[in-house]
Design a protein around this motif. Structure first.
Motif, PDB file in Angstrom:
ATOM      1  N   UNK A   1      32.404  58.653  68.196  1.00 34.93           N
ATOM      2  CA  UNK A   1      31.183  59.283  68.731  1.00 34.93           C
ATOM      3  C   UNK A   1      31.473  60.565  69.504  1.00 34.93           C
ATOM      4  N   UNK A   2      32.658  60.691  70.055  1.00 34.81           N
ATOM      5  CA  UNK A   2      32.980  61.875  70.837  1.00 34.81           C
ATOM      6  C   UNK A   2      33.612  62.993  70.031  1.00 34.81           C
ATOM      7  N   UNK A   3      33.722  62.825  68.725  1.00 37.73           N
ATOM      8  CA  UNK A   3      34.396  63.822  67.887  1.00 37.73           C
ATOM      9  C   UNK A   3      33.582  65.098  67.766  1.00 37.73           C
ATOM     10  N   UNK A   4      34.295  66.190  67.526  1.00 38.10           N
ATOM     11  CA  UNK A   4      33.632  67.472  67.359  1.00 38.10           C
ATOM     12  C   UNK A   4      33.548  67.826  65.881  1.00 38.10           C
ATOM     13  N   UNK A   5      32.520  68.560  65.532  1.00 37.72           N
ATOM     14  CA  UNK A   5      32.298  68.925  64.130  1.00 37.72           C
ATOM     15  C   UNK A   5      33.103  70.157  63.750  1.00 37.72           C
ATOM     16  N   UNK A   6      33.332  70.278  62.480  1.00 37.82           N
ATOM     17  CA  UNK A   6      33.816  71.556  61.959  1.00 37.82           C
ATOM     18  C   UNK A   6      35.278  71.650  61.619  1.00 37.82           C
ATOM     19  N   UNK A   7      36.035  70.558  61.688  1.00 38.56           N
ATOM     20  CA  UNK A   7      37.454  70.679  61.342  1.00 38.56           C
ATOM     21  C   UNK A   7      37.606  70.824  59.833  1.00 38.56           C
ATOM     22  N   UNK A   8      38.571  71.601  59.446  1.00 39.62           N
ATOM     23  CA  UNK A   8      38.884  71.786  58.030  1.00 39.62           C
ATOM     24  C   UNK A   8      40.357  71.474  57.828  1.00 39.62           C
TER      25      UNK A   8
END
Lengths: 178, 75
Positions: free
Chosen positions: A160-167
Motif C-alpha cells: 500500500x505504501x509503494x510509489x508509482x512509476x518504476x520501470x
C-alpha cells in the motif's frame, strides 16, 4: 561490382521469440513487444491505462521462450531470466524460475491477480549463475529442434505504501550451440 | 485449442503452424526467418553462440553481414 553473399542453405542461427499466454482457454500472443505488467490479463498491455493500485498485485504473466527455427544451430539450452532495475517501494517480483528445487513444467492456468501459487520465489535481479527456467520440465533440458521452454510465470505484488512509476527490464537469455 | 495472435500486428491464427507460416505484414518475413527478429535478433543470436564458444570467424562474419543488412529495416 556486384557483392554476392551466400548463406548456408539452412540458415546460420536460431530464431527465437518470447510468447505470452492469456485468458481462459489460452490465447498465445507470439513475439511480444514488451512485458508490461498491470491490472489486466493481456499481452503488450498499456500500464498507464491499466495501472496497479498500490497494495494490489499485477496479473500473472505466463510466458515462454519459443525457438521457431534452429537455423544452422544444433542446440538451445541454459535458459535464464532475471529483472534489472528497482521496483517502487517494497513491491516484490515473484516467479517460478529458480536455479534449485525447480518445480518442473507448469500447465497453463488462467492468469490471476490474487497471490500466485506458482510464482513464489523472488525474481533474480542479476544474471543467475545457472539455468533457472526449464525445457521439458528440467533445468538441464535442451532444444535440438524448434520448440518451447517451460512456462515462465511471474507476478509483481505491491504494498500500500509503494510509489508509482518504476520501470524495470526483464532479461531472457539462452545459449546457442552451432 | 489455443488461439494464436501475432504480437507485432494483432493478426489472429487458428494454429501455431499457421502463425509460423505467415509472412508478416510488418517485417516482410515469416516468424521462422531470422530476419523477422531484425538486427537485434541477429545480435542476440550472436551473443548466444559466443557463450558456447560456437562463434567461429566465418559464422561471426555471416552474422555481422546479416545484422548490417538489416540495419535500418523497420522491424
Amino acid at each position: 561490382m556486384i557483392d554476392i553473399k551466400i548463406y548456408k542453405i539452412d540458415g546460420f542461427a536460431a530464431t527465437v521469440e518470447i510468447d505470452e499466454s492469456n485468458g481462459v482457454g489460452e490465447t498465445v500472443t507470439h513475439n511480444i513487444t514488451n512485458s508490461n505488467m498491470g491490472s489486466v490479463d493481456a499481452a503488450n498491455l498499456d500500464p498507464v491505462a491499466n495501472p496497479v493500485i498500490a497494495g494490489d498485485n499485477t496479473f500473472e504473466k505466463w510466458q515462454k521462450i519459443d525457438v521457431t527455427n534452429m537455423g544452422g544451430s544444433s542446440k538451445i539450452d541454459n535458459l535464464k531470466v532475471w529483472r534489472t532495475g528497482a521496483l517502487g517501494g517494497s513491491a516484490v517480483h515473484l516467479t517460478n524460475a529458480r536455479t534449485t528445487s525447480y518445480g518442473g513444467a507448469e500447465s497453463y492456468a488462467t492468469p490471476i491477480d490474487s497471490n500466485s501459487s506458482v510464482a513464489t520465489q523472488t525474481m533474480p535481479t542479476s544474471e543467475p549463475a545457472s539455468a533457472n527456467l526449464g525445457i521439458g520440465g528440467s533445468l538441464t533440458g535442451e532444444l535440438t529442434a524448434a520448440g518451447e521452454s517451460d512456462y515462465l510465470v511471474h507476478q509483481i505484488q505491491t504494498d500500500a505504501g509503494d510509489t508509482a512509476g518504476s520501470t524495470t527490464t526483464m532479461n531472457y537469455q539462452y545459449d546457442e550451440t552451432a | 485449442m489455443a488461439k494464436h495472435i501475432c504480437g507485432q500486428t494483432g493478426r489472429e491464427f487458428d494454429t501455431k503452424q499457421e502463425y509460423l507460416e505467415h509472412v508478416s505484414e510488418k517485417t516482410g518475413f515469416k516468424p521462422t526467418e531470422i530476419e523477422h527478429q531484425g538486427r537485434v535478433g541477429v545480435l542476440i543470436s550472436k551473443s548466444a553462440l559466443r557463450r558456447t564458444n560456437s562463434l567461429n570467424e566465418e559464422l561471426e562474419q555471416d552474422l555481422n553481414d546479416k545484422a548490417e543488412e538489416l540495419r535500418g529495416l523497420k522491424k
